[in-house]
Design an enzyme around this catalytic site. Structure first.
Site, short mmCIF file in Angstrom:
data_model
loop_
_atom_site.label_atom_id
_atom_site.label_comp_id
_atom_site.label_asym_id
_atom_site.label_seq_id
_atom_site.Cartn_x
_atom_site.Cartn_y
_atom_site.Cartn_z
N VAL A 28 -19.28 -9.19 -11.05
CA VAL A 28 -18.56 -8.37 -12.02
C VAL A 28 -17.11 -8.22 -11.61
CG1 VAL A 28 -20.51 -7.01 -12.86
CG2 VAL A 28 -19.34 -6.32 -10.78
N TYR A 62 -10.72 -17.52 -11.87
CA TYR A 62 -11.74 -18.32 -12.56
C TYR A 62 -12.78 -18.77 -11.54
CZ TYR A 62 -8.40 -18.38 -16.38
OH TYR A 62 -7.53 -18.00 -17.38
N GLY A 97 -13.29 -5.87 -12.77
CA GLY A 97 -12.83 -4.64 -13.40
C GLY A 97 -13.69 -3.46 -13.02
N TYR A 115 0.80 -1.22 0.00
CA TYR A 115 0.00 0.00 0.00
C TYR A 115 0.83 1.28 0.00
CZ TYR A 115 -4.35 -2.55 0.25
OH TYR A 115 -5.42 -3.37 -0.07
N THR A 145 -20.68 -19.93 -15.50
CA THR A 145 -19.92 -20.79 -14.60
C THR A 145 -20.33 -20.67 -13.13
OG1 THR A 145 -18.09 -19.20 -14.59
CG2 THR A 145 -17.93 -21.02 -16.13
N PRO A 146 -20.45 -19.46 -12.54
CA PRO A 146 -20.90 -19.43 -11.15
C PRO A 146 -22.35 -19.85 -10.99
CG PRO A 146 -20.72 -17.20 -12.00
CD PRO A 146 -20.11 -18.10 -13.03
N GLU A 152 -8.40 -7.18 4.72
CA GLU A 152 -7.67 -8.27 4.08
C GLU A 152 -6.95 -9.14 5.11
OE1 GLU A 152 -5.40 -5.96 1.28
OE2 GLU A 152 -7.27 -5.37 0.27
#
Length: 396
Positions: free
Chosen positions: A386, A204, A388, A95, A276-277, A137
């Protein structure tokens, strides 16, 4: 939160970022990679080449400035960023590097307009956001029981060609140990090291339900299009991976987690590889509650580009209240309807009381989202997966 003294400068930055944000982020990435070339191993360099990564960061910075007091709007964005960072192994010590080069880019692009008070305000705002992300995180790594960037060796035990451009890889722990738990909708990062030694990670979605002795991902081969180069990692995986090979894979992450455990009706809408999901979700529902009412609608270019048809057939055999609707853009075949997905051609359901999950290209999700809102579905009932800059389109 930021101080009252800094807030006017952040507010004043909104039109500046709208005008110069992309130039700032391009300058930022060029500066940071020149000083720290090792960080290219963490970033999607395909997205760098296409400009998607720069646009994503520009959108994120602008959205942060425009919504800095709107925790309700920023919360989902922060959650997505935290999961994505965990999947690629972002550490707390990254960071300060990002902050230094981001502030330097603002100063370079804005010149004299980047006054000392404005830069101080952005230093404070960035520090506040960085601390929020670092703490979230750290908790995510601890909850998962992994270190930042930790990958696990997974052996490819099966390859299935699901469509003309999608291959499913089934992966089992190379050490014979237990699989990590995950929820339908989550994803893993897969590492590829190219012949020149360059390393890249790609995410993925897991395309099968939890509770088995292996994971499955479905990889779409990203072919070159106009001025967009072919996907380096997806092409490598399609051309090189064989049964018996070992891939390094991250712990599952991702906060797109459709409700698979309740008895409430649910609607799953997808297009392209966005299936896929949804397949993972459908397979999990078939495991735990095959009597549940489910509408599963999918749009593909044609039958040759329609992945996971065997999974759908197996679910239909187990689920008496599953309603499948398929759209083929190139024209009707069998039970498939011609053209793009349209809400009016789906079975009706109580819009105000039913959760709807969407995954696919941004134009597809925008069209379905707007149609659902117009039909009376509350935004709180709509959920989408989503990556990006796409997550931010409702904030800009």
């Amino acid at each position: 939160m930021i101080s009252a003294a800094s807030r006017p400068y952040i507010d004043a930055s909104v039109p500046v970022l709208r005008e110069h944000g992309l130039t700032i982020t391009r300058t930022f990435y060029a500066s940071m990679f020149a000083a720290h070339p090792e960080l290219t191993n963490l970033f999607n360099m395909g997205n760098q080449a296409s400009g998607v990564q720069q646009q994503s960061l520009a959108s994120a910075v602008f959205a942060y400035a425009a919504n800095i007091d709107n925790a309700g709007a920023l919360g989902p964005v922060v959650s997505r960023i935290v999961h994505k960072h965990a999947a690629v192994g972002i550490r707390a010590d990254h960071y300060p590097i990002v902050g230094f080069h981001l502030l330097g880019a603002i100063k370079t692009v804005l010149g004299d307009a980047a006054t000392e008070p404005l830069l101080k305000a952005w230093e404070e705002a960035y520090g506040s956001l960085a601390r929020l992300l670092i703490d979230a995180e750290a908790k995510m790594y601890a909850d998962a029981g992994v270190q930042p960037g930790e990958l696990r060796a997974m052996r490819v035990i099966e390859l299935v060609r699901e469509s003309d451009n999608v291959t499913a890889l089934r992966l089992a722990p190379a050490d014979g140990g237990a699989l990590p738990p995950f929820k339908a909708g989550q994803y893993v990062s897969v590492e590829v090291v190219f012949a020149d030694g360059h390393r890249q990670l790609r995410q993925y979605s897991l395309s099968d339900a939890n509770g088995k002795d292996s994971l499955r991902i479905s990889v779409k081969r990203e072919d070159a299009q106009a001025d967009v180069p072919a996907g380096a990692v997806s092409t490598w995986l399609h051309q090189n991976v064989k049964v018996g090979d070992v891939l390094n894979v991250s712990h599952p992450f991702g906060d797109f987690q459709p409700d698979t455990e309740s008895n409430e009706p649910v609607v799953l809408l997808s297009a392209g590889v966005g299936i896929t999901p949804m397949i993972a979700t459908l397979n999990r529902i078939a495991q735990v509650n095959p009597e549940r009412r489910v509408i599963f609608a999918h749009a593909a270019r044609n039958a040759a580009h329609h992945a996971h048809q065997a999974d759908i057939a197996a679910a239909k055999a187990r689920m008496p209240y599953l309603h499948v609707v398929t759209f083929y853009e190139d024209g009707a075949i069998g039970d498939a309807l011609p053209g793009k997905m349209e809400l009016a051609r789906l079975p009706s359901w109580p819009k105000g009381e039913t959760d709807v999950y969407l995954c696919g290209p941004l134009p597809f999700m925008q069209a379905q989202w707007n149609a659902l809102l117009a039909a009376g579905a509350p935004a709180a009932r709509l959920h989408r997966e989503v990556f990006g800059p796409d997550l931010l389109d409702n904030l800009l």
